[in-house]
Write an enzyme that holds these catalytic residues in place. Structure first.
Site, PDB file in Angstrom:
ATOM      1  CD  GLU A   1      -2.638  -6.466   5.336  1.00  0.00           C
ATOM      2  OE1 GLU A   1      -3.284  -5.404   5.429  1.00  0.00           O
ATOM      3  OE2 GLU A   1      -1.790  -6.664   4.433  1.00  0.00           O
TER       4      GLU A   1
ATOM      5  CG  HIS B   1      -4.170  -3.743   2.795  1.00  0.00           C
ATOM      6  ND1 HIS B   1      -3.415  -3.397   3.892  1.00  0.00           N
ATOM      7  CD2 HIS B   1      -4.519  -2.575   2.199  1.00  0.00           C
ATOM      8  CE1 HIS B   1      -3.320  -2.085   3.972  1.00  0.00           C
ATOM      9  NE2 HIS B   1      -3.982  -1.559   2.958  1.00  0.00           N
TER      10      HIS B   1
ATOM     11  CB  CYS C   1      -0.981  -0.036   1.175  1.00  0.00           C
ATOM     12  SG  CYS C   1      -2.424   1.031   0.926  1.00  0.00           S
TER      13      CYS C   1
END
Length: 345
Positions: free
Chosen positions: A317, A315, A238
């Site tokens: 994660e 993202h 990001c």
């Protein structure tokens, strides 16, 4: 008894609602997320500093509140705007001191942001003219450093194995946890550390995490990333992806209304595989070279890759959301063990 409240945009448009959070007024840049889960994770994501977060999904809080899901130590969004808020969720926002309103025509607000781009706004229990003045007094996010300190103040070590230095400019807690699960040690360091300080920790790789604000004004971190290029395998997520782009001599620009949600399709230009990703960003990298991923919604750059670096705008994660991009952390771990980072095709 619930008090009447409103959100007022910088052009004077009023969206009435009911106060369900803390009393007072908050101001920021209005944005929206299309995710229908992960409301605890969303509001505590440091990438939402200086932003008023509107949930496009009409019912928020329907599975309760679990503080363990928080991605930082506080609610980072300046205010929260919803159509319907469940009582437990609203009570948690009040306890956290967060200005929040419900009974808002969020469908109309989202359409307005999509049509006209992000707008400054103010939210709370105050007359519309006062809220309008507060909105106009709020400086835009682009072109200015943010005044709220996010990220660790001292190094923090998570996991065991080859060391990855995680540069914390406001990264989510899930990122070091995912690194640890991939079999590496995440050494989380403050975002203002320079290249020499980072290299003193003898990392096998460096990952620059997510965070809030305009990447182009972060001159120190850009210089740090530039100095690290070619000296250690380098990764970005990001904001870290945007800083890598700037360090490579590319440009960044502000998106009309950003990408925020849990179902954004991204194509890997090397394999052709399409990933469904979690996203939260208002800026993007402009590039013709090094491109490894592109958005299938608007064609913007979603990843960069070279022989010794790789970054993603989304993202991996998740937290929460689809896990299509989770192998990114395996790539980081592999680089720590001497594997070559895949260059662009």
């Amino acid at each position: 008894m619930q008090e009447m409240a409103a959100l007022v945009l910088e052009d004077g448009t009023v969206f009435p609602g009911t106060s369900v959070g803390a009393a007072g007024v908050a101001a920021g840049e209005a944005c929206f997320t299309t995710a229908n889960t992960g409301y605890e994770e969303a509001v505590t994501d440091p990438s939402y500093v200086a932003q008023v977060l509107c949930f496009a999904y009409p019912l928020v809080g329907n599975y309760g509140v679990d503080p363990a899901r928080a991605e930082s130590d506080r609610v980072q969004a300046e205010a929260v705007v919803m159509r319907t808020a469940r009582p437990e969720w609203a009570a948690w926002l009040r306890a956290e001191g967060v200005v929040a309103i419900a009974d808002v025509d969020t469908r109309a607000l989202v359409r307005r942001i999509r049509e006209d781009g992000v707008l400054r706004c103010a939210v709370g229990e105050a007359p519309p003219d006062e809220l309008h003045a507060r909105a106009l007094a709020q400086p835009p996010i682009d072109g200015r450093p943010l005044d709220r300190k996010v990220g660790v103040a001292e190094p923090l070590f998570v996991g065991a194995g080859p060391r990855v230095v995680l540069v914390d400019l406001g990264c989510k807690r899930s990122i070091p946890r995912r690194l640890a699960a991939a079999g590496v040690e995440a050494a989380v360091v403050p975002g203002d550390w320079d290249a020499d300080a980072i290299l003193e920790l003898e990392p096998h790789a460096v990952l620059v995490g997510n965070g809030p604000g305009d990447p182009a004004v972060l001159e120190g971190p850009i210089a740090t990333v530039r100095e690290l290029l070619g000296r250690v395998p380098l990764f970005g997520i990001c904001l870290g992806h945007q800083l890598l782009g700037l360090a490579l001599g590319l440009d960044t620009f502000k998106l009309p209304f950003g990408h925020r949600g849990a179902n954004h399709p991204v194509r890997d230009t090397r394999s052709g595989r399409v990933l469904v990703t979690v996203q939260n960003h208002g800026f993007a990298v402009q590039a013709d070279d090094y491109v490894s991923h592109v958005s299938l919604n608007d064609g913007t750059v979603e990843g960069l890759a070279g022989e010794d670096f790789a970054s993603v705008q989304f993202h991996p994660e998740a937290a929460p959301g689809p896990l299509d991009a989770l192998p990114f952390f395996d790539q980081v771990a592999a680089a720590c063990r001497g594997a070559r980072i895949f260059a662009r095709s």
